[in-house]
Design a protein around this motif. Structure first.
Motif, short mmCIF file in Angstrom:
data_model
loop_
_atom_site.label_atom_id
_atom_site.label_comp_id
_atom_site.label_asym_id
_atom_site.label_seq_id
_atom_site.Cartn_x
_atom_site.Cartn_y
_atom_site.Cartn_z
N ASN A 9 30.15 -30.64 -27.21
CA ASN A 9 29.65 -31.94 -27.66
C ASN A 9 28.13 -31.94 -27.75
O ASN A 9 27.49 -32.95 -27.60
CB ASN A 9 30.15 -33.06 -26.75
N HIS A 10 27.54 -30.76 -27.96
CA HIS A 10 26.08 -30.68 -28.08
C HIS A 10 25.66 -30.98 -29.52
O HIS A 10 26.16 -30.38 -30.46
CB HIS A 10 25.58 -29.30 -27.67
N ILE A 11 24.72 -31.92 -29.66
CA ILE A 11 24.20 -32.24 -31.00
C ILE A 11 22.84 -31.56 -31.13
O ILE A 11 21.94 -31.83 -30.33
CB ILE A 11 24.04 -33.77 -31.20
N PRO A 12 22.66 -30.66 -32.13
CA PRO A 12 21.36 -29.99 -32.25
C PRO A 12 20.24 -30.99 -32.54
O PRO A 12 20.39 -31.87 -33.38
CB PRO A 12 21.55 -29.01 -33.41
N VAL A 13 19.14 -30.83 -31.84
CA VAL A 13 18.02 -31.77 -31.94
C VAL A 13 17.08 -31.35 -33.09
O VAL A 13 16.87 -30.16 -33.33
CB VAL A 13 17.27 -31.80 -30.59
N THR A 34 17.50 -19.48 -28.38
CA THR A 34 18.29 -20.34 -27.48
C THR A 34 19.53 -20.82 -28.24
O THR A 34 19.60 -21.97 -28.66
CB THR A 34 17.44 -21.54 -27.02
N PHE A 35 20.49 -19.93 -28.38
CA PHE A 35 21.67 -20.17 -29.23
C PHE A 35 22.48 -21.41 -28.80
O PHE A 35 22.92 -22.18 -29.65
CB PHE A 35 22.55 -18.91 -29.19
N GLY A 36 22.70 -21.58 -27.50
CA GLY A 36 23.49 -22.72 -27.01
C GLY A 36 24.89 -22.69 -27.56
O GLY A 36 25.64 -21.74 -27.34
N GLY A 39 24.33 -24.68 -32.86
CA GLY A 39 24.03 -25.76 -33.81
C GLY A 39 22.95 -25.38 -34.82
O GLY A 39 23.13 -25.53 -36.03
N HIS A 40 21.82 -24.85 -34.33
CA HIS A 40 20.74 -24.46 -35.24
C HIS A 40 21.10 -23.14 -35.93
O HIS A 40 20.87 -22.98 -37.13
CB HIS A 40 19.42 -24.30 -34.47
N SER A 41 21.65 -22.20 -35.19
CA SER A 41 21.98 -20.87 -35.75
C SER A 41 22.87 -20.99 -36.99
O SER A 41 22.63 -20.34 -38.00
CB SER A 41 22.69 -20.02 -34.70
N ASP A 80 21.28 -12.40 -23.47
CA ASP A 80 20.17 -12.01 -22.59
C ASP A 80 19.08 -13.07 -22.68
O ASP A 80 19.11 -13.93 -23.57
CB ASP A 80 19.63 -10.64 -23.03
N SER A 81 18.12 -12.96 -21.77
CA SER A 81 17.02 -13.92 -21.77
C SER A 81 16.03 -13.58 -22.88
O SER A 81 15.79 -12.41 -23.17
CB SER A 81 16.29 -13.85 -20.42
N PHE A 82 15.42 -14.62 -23.44
CA PHE A 82 14.42 -14.36 -24.48
C PHE A 82 13.18 -13.68 -23.92
O PHE A 82 12.34 -13.20 -24.66
CB PHE A 82 14.08 -15.63 -25.28
N LEU A 103 12.75 -21.69 -30.71
CA LEU A 103 13.07 -21.93 -29.29
C LEU A 103 13.42 -23.40 -29.13
O LEU A 103 12.61 -24.26 -29.48
CB LEU A 103 11.85 -21.63 -28.42
N ASP A 104 14.62 -23.67 -28.65
CA ASP A 104 15.04 -25.05 -28.38
C ASP A 104 15.30 -25.09 -26.87
O ASP A 104 16.38 -24.72 -26.41
CB ASP A 104 16.33 -25.32 -29.20
N LEU A 105 14.26 -25.47 -26.13
CA LEU A 105 14.25 -25.25 -24.68
C LEU A 105 15.19 -26.21 -23.90
O LEU A 105 15.73 -27.15 -24.47
CB LEU A 105 12.82 -25.36 -24.16
C1 LIG Z 1 18.96 -27.00 -25.72
S1 LIG Z 1 20.05 -25.63 -25.58
C2 LIG Z 1 20.07 -24.95 -27.19
C3 LIG Z 1 21.02 -25.62 -28.10
C4 LIG Z 1 21.15 -24.98 -29.46
N1 LIG Z 1 19.94 -25.02 -30.22
C5 LIG Z 1 22.28 -25.62 -30.24
O1 LIG Z 1 21.99 -26.28 -31.26
O2 LIG Z 1 23.44 -25.53 -29.84
C6 LIG Z 1 19.09 -24.47 -24.71
C7 LIG Z 1 19.79 -23.15 -24.48
O3 LIG Z 1 18.81 -22.21 -24.04
C8 LIG Z 1 19.41 -21.33 -23.12
N2 LIG Z 1 18.33 -20.71 -22.35
C9 LIG Z 1 17.55 -21.25 -21.38
N3 LIG Z 1 16.66 -20.34 -20.95
C10 LIG Z 1 16.86 -19.22 -21.67
C11 LIG Z 1 16.23 -17.94 -21.70
N4 LIG Z 1 15.21 -17.64 -20.89
N5 LIG Z 1 16.70 -17.02 -22.59
C12 LIG Z 1 17.72 -17.31 -23.42
N6 LIG Z 1 18.36 -18.50 -23.42
C13 LIG Z 1 17.93 -19.45 -22.57
C14 LIG Z 1 20.35 -22.20 -22.33
O4 LIG Z 1 21.37 -21.43 -21.75
C15 LIG Z 1 20.87 -23.15 -23.41
O5 LIG Z 1 22.08 -22.70 -23.93
#
Ligand SMILES: C[S@@+](CC[C@H](N)C(=O)[O-])C[C@H]1O[C@@H](n2cnc3c(N)ncnc32)[C@H](O)[C@@H]1O
Length: 317
Positions: A9-13, A34-36, A39-41, A80-82, A103-105
């Motif tokens: 239920n995440h809405i991309p911002v 930040t794939f989540g 939504g953006h991808s 993995d982490s960015f 980056l969508d933090l």
């Molecule tokens: C706001 S959500 C992104 C939502 C995404 N843009 C979408 O539309 O579905 C932020 C995402 O960043 C990821 N995240 C946070 N810190 C990260 C890091 N250091 N490296 C990679 N992903 C990270 C989180 O796990 C989360 O899924």
């Protein structure tokens, strides 16, 4: 494990704005850090052609299932982490060739709505707060093993909480009787520590934000990816960052500003104009005006209200 509604239920911002300012080229290479839930991808992928490519990263293993729903030979997901992005761009030989980095933090709705993740002070669950639940220490371990000073410093620095001293004192006092295990236990301690309540905000907002930032080393990771972006982007490549709190936004703003200005050279230095031009030569950022969600977006998705999108383009000069 607690039961909860598991659907996405995440809405991309700021989706429309992100797509507009990424200025997607059919054959371009893009990275969504930040794939989540994608939504953006997904919208980026729709706009690239058969020679374009999208790499998406997310450190949370629970996002892998959403990446598997995307079937495209122009897409690769990296769990993995960015902060490690540069390692991958080197391996894929795409340094200085990337047309856009996003980056969508912060966290996604799926993460905050899942009580087992421990991000929410509204839902009772284990105090975890890690984006990757397979790595690092949990908020529970940290809060039960750190001294009052350390806890106070984190709450003050990453939460800008006025009552940090009182909160940390009460955490340590509570701990003497019983280990703090759940989100609501911590939230109750915070509630009892704050005298003047802000009616608009839950008293736990700042402390939970602070602990999450600390546990995930969020600000350190942001600084690392921002620095790396300069080595990864192509000339005319764009960096887009959506922040949700002033600490993140300050880092992004400062980074863009520092990398946009020419070197300051005092006028009395015995140096020629040609030498000044040589010193100033290199890759630099051109900054665009920051963007906030419209009232229409905020009405549809109240969680977008604190978002700030900053955009910069790499230029050669
Ligand atoms: C706001 S959500 C992104 C939502 C995404 N843009 C979408 O539309 O579905 C932020 C995402 O960043 C990821 N995240 C946070 N810190 C990260 C890091 N250091 N490296 C990679 N992903 C990270 C989180 O796990 C989360 O899924």
């Amino acid at each position: 494990m607690k039961n909860y509604v598991k659907e996405n239920n995440h809405i991309p911002v700021l989706l429309k704005e992100v797509i507009k300012f990424l200025k997607i080229k059919k054959n371009g290479i893009y990275i969504d850090c930040t794939f989540g839930t994608g939504g953006h991808s997904k919208q980026i992928l729709k706009r690239i052609g058969k020679n374009g490519f999208l790499y998406s990263l997310d450190k949370d293993p629970s996002t892998i299932k959403y990446s598997k729903k995307i079937i495209s030979k122009n897409f690769k997901f990296i769990n993995d982490s960015f902060k490690n992005l540069f390692k991958y761009t080197k391996k894929f030989k795409i340094n200085k060739k990337v047309d856009g980095i996003l980056l969508d933090l912060g966290f996604s709705n799926n993460q905050i709505k899942n009580p087992n993740r421990g991000f929410s002070f509204m839902l009772d669950g284990p105090l975890d707060m890690r984006f990757n639940q397979k790595r690092g220490i949990t908020a529970q371990t940290w809060i039960n093993s750190s001294n009052a000073n350390e806890i106070q410093n984190v709450i003050k620095k990453f939460g800008q909480e006025k009552f940090s001293k009182q909160i940390s004192k009460n955490i340590v006092k509570y701990r003497k009787k019983k280990k703090i295990k759940s989100t609501l236990e911590l939230s109750n301690i915070i509630n009892k520590s704050i005298y003047k309540k802000n009616r608009k905000r839950n008293p736990s907002t700042k402390t939970f934000q602070a602990i999450r930032i600390h546990i995930n080393k969020e600000l350190k990771n942001i600084k690392k990816i921002l620095e790396d972006s300069l080595k990864i982007l192509s000339v005319t490549g764009r960096l887009l960052v959506i922040s949700f709190n002033s600490l993140e936004d300050k880092i992004v703003k400062k980074f863009m500003k520092i990398n946009s200005t020419k070197m300051f050279i005092p006028s009395k230095l015995p140096i020629t104009n040609t030498e000044i031009n040589i010193l100033n030569k290199g890759r630099r950022l051109k900054i665009f005006k920051k963007i906030k969600p419209s009232n229409i977006e905020i009405n549809k998705n109240v969680k977008s209200r604190s978002a700030i999108l900053r955009i910069a383009e790499l230029i050669n000069c």
